[in-house]
Design an enzyme around this catalytic site. Structure first.
Site: not given
Length: 294
Positions: A78-79, A172, A221-222, A230, A233
């Site tokens: 998770c950036g 993604h 988002e999953r 995201c 993403g």
């Protein structure tokens, strides 16, 4: 009483991507899927991603992070959350080390070096993208994951079709469109996230390349749904655009919550993400939160 009761948490965001940081270093405590869902249900602790810090497991790293989505599932990266953790580990009065300006964090997807550029701006090295069909993963072999067969809607007039697949710590699927905001992502997102082609489910991106250095992006988002931003993403969108020869290797990616600068560095194939963080408040986890958790 649940062992997580009364633990301190930080509520933060990265471009509106709601992040909760929970520091469990120095303990053997673990967060279960039920625990994560219980924390997400508390309005003050609610998150898109829960970043749980554990003691480092690899020499030379600063912490191991487990990442949970709203539904209790785990994410590999998770950036936006990593930038929030980096701020907390440097600047928070109780858990920070103000002598540091860079960290190496580890998740199950690998190492994520983070550097503080300004007081609230960080760059995270998200590593190399995985592009092979079995690394993403896809359920069926596709030689060209930059253009793989997937569509939604009527077969002769699909709503979306032929995405590019990228793994940036999470799977993604990036669809290139003229206007990401004209699609009902709330309806389309769950269908695509859970499509059989994605054995681990997938994050779904709708991307419009406005210029070689500018991409407009919306993300489903999953495990979390539509979010304001995201980071992984945005990285996936830039990589996909470069693979399609639609953009330069460095671009601003505009999400509903704001802009990230993404660079797919040619020298080592690493993807760099730069953006801000915001501290909102701190709190403690009430024992009552976990009464229904297993």
């Amino acid at each position: 009483m649940n062992a997580l009761a009364h633990r301190r948490f930080l509520k933060m965001n990265g471009l509106g991507n709601q992040i909760t940081v929970l520091d469990l270093r120095g303990t053997k405590l673990r967060v279960s899927a039920d625990d994560a869902r219980a924390i997400a249900a508390e309005p003050r602790a609610h998150f898109d991603q829960l970043m749980v810090l554990h003691d480092a497991v690899t020499p030379g790293t600063d912490a191991f992070i487990r990442i949970y989505n709203t539904d209790g599932s785990e994410a590999g990266a998770c950036g936006n959350g990593t930038r929030c953790v980096a701020w907390a580990m440097i600047a928070d009065p109780l858990m920070g080390d103000p002598g540091k300006q860079q960290l190496t964090l580890q998740t199950k997807a690998g190492l994520l070096p983070a550097i503080r550029n300004e007081e609230l701006v960080f760059t995270v090295d998200m590593g190399r993208p995985k592009l092979a069909w079995d690394e993403i993963p896809l359920a069926d072999p596709f030689f060209d994951t930059a253009h793989f067969e997937l569509q939604i809607g009527p077969i002769d007039d699909p709503i979306l079709h032929t995405p590019c697949a990228v793994n940036m710590g999470n799977p993604h699927a990036v669809f290139f469109v003229d206007d990401p905001y004209r699609f009902n992502l709330e309806q389309i997102g769950p269908l695509l996230e859970n499509h059989p082609i994605f054995p681990d489910r997938a994050n779904i991106e709708l991307a419009a390349v406005m210029a070689p250095d500018h991409i407009v992006l919306r993300v489903w988002e999953r495990g979390a749904g539509i979010t304001q931003a995201c980071g992984s993403g945005a990285c996936a969108a830039l990589v996909a655009a470069v693979r399609r020869e639609l953009s330069a290797r460095k671009a601003v990616v505009s999400l509903p919550g704001g802009d990230l600068t993404i660079e797919w560095r040619e020298s080592d194939d690493h993807v760099l993400m730069t953006g801000p963080v915001e501290f909102e408040w701190e709190g403690t986890l009430a024992p009552a939160l976990f009464e229904g958790a297993a």
